[in-house]
Enzyme design. Structure first.
Site, mmCIF file in Angstrom:
data_model
loop_
_atom_site.group_PDB
_atom_site.id
_atom_site.type_symbol
_atom_site.label_atom_id
_atom_site.label_comp_id
_atom_site.label_asym_id
_atom_site.label_seq_id
_atom_site.Cartn_x
_atom_site.Cartn_y
_atom_site.Cartn_z
ATOM 1 C CB CYS A 8 -0.993 -0.021 1.169
ATOM 2 S SG CYS A 8 -0.303 0.248 2.813
ATOM 3 C CG ASN A 11 4.343 -1.566 5.165
ATOM 4 O OD1 ASN A 11 5.424 -1.886 5.636
ATOM 5 N ND2 ASN A 11 3.375 -2.446 5.012
ATOM 6 C CB CYS A 13 -3.657 1.762 7.037
ATOM 7 S SG CYS A 13 -3.485 3.256 8.039
ATOM 8 N NE ARG A 14 -4.594 1.385 1.600
ATOM 9 C CZ ARG A 14 -4.470 1.965 0.422
ATOM 10 N NH1 ARG A 14 -5.408 1.804 -0.502
ATOM 11 N NH2 ARG A 14 -3.421 2.713 0.137
ATOM 12 C CB SER A 15 0.291 -3.373 2.881
ATOM 13 O OG SER A 15 1.072 -2.379 3.479
ATOM 14 C CG ASP A 128 -5.004 4.956 2.942
ATOM 15 O OD1 ASP A 128 -5.044 4.543 4.126
ATOM 16 O OD2 ASP A 128 -3.981 5.403 2.407
#
Length: 163
Positions: A8, A11, A13-15, A128
């Site tokens: 993401c 690096n 939050c999402r990934s 995000d």
């Protein structure tokens, strides 16, 4: 060993959430001796930091470990070491190209978008939560997509769980 890398922007939050969820699914399915999981960001703002407090909160809520996860930036070696690189959105896909070394040929990893593996997502990109604040929505999207991705890898690689 099959390496799956989630990418993401920062690096945090999402990934890292995808890494933690996918790592748990891999373990539950009995493939932890065949699949390793990692995450990285296309940006360098958060290198060395743990996941965002919103990501940690939602993972704690669902009792999913994020132990050892620290933000890092994508590197050229990721393209040599990873068999699968999964991005969270179209912008990540575009940004990833600046890290990709030339001349990998058949050694190039499979690169795909996370929601391509979702069973029912109407969205094309994982929102995000750093900007939206909606970590629950992202968690639900990633849970679904991670299951689809694991099934895709099992079938594509011809994996069987070892007892």
């Amino acid at each position: 060993m099959i390496k799956v890398l989630f990418v993401c922007l920062g690096n945090i939050c999402r990934s890292p959430m995808a890494e933690a969820i996918f790592r748990q699914k891999v373990k539950e399915a009995g493939f932890e001796d065949q699949i390793v999981v990692d995450s990285a960001g296309t940006g360098d703002w958060h290198i060395g930091n743990p996941p965002h407090h919103g990501t940690r909160r939602i993972l704690d809520q669902y009792k999913i470990s994020y132990e050892g996860i620290r933000a890092r930036q994508v590197a050229e070696d990721d393209f040599r070491d990873s068999r699968y690189i999964i991005v969270m959105d179209n912008q990540n896909m575009q940004d990833l190209k600046r890290f990709q070394p030339k001349g990998l040929g058949e050694e190039a990893p499979f690169i795909g978008k996370m929601l391509d593996f979702a069973s029912s997502a109407e969205l094309k990109d994982v929102p995000d939560p750093y900007y939206t604040g909606n970590f629950e929505e992202v968690y639900e999207l990633l849970q679904d997509s991670c299951q689809g991705l694991l099934q895709f890898i099992i079938e594509r690689e011809g994996l069987t769980a070892r007892s």
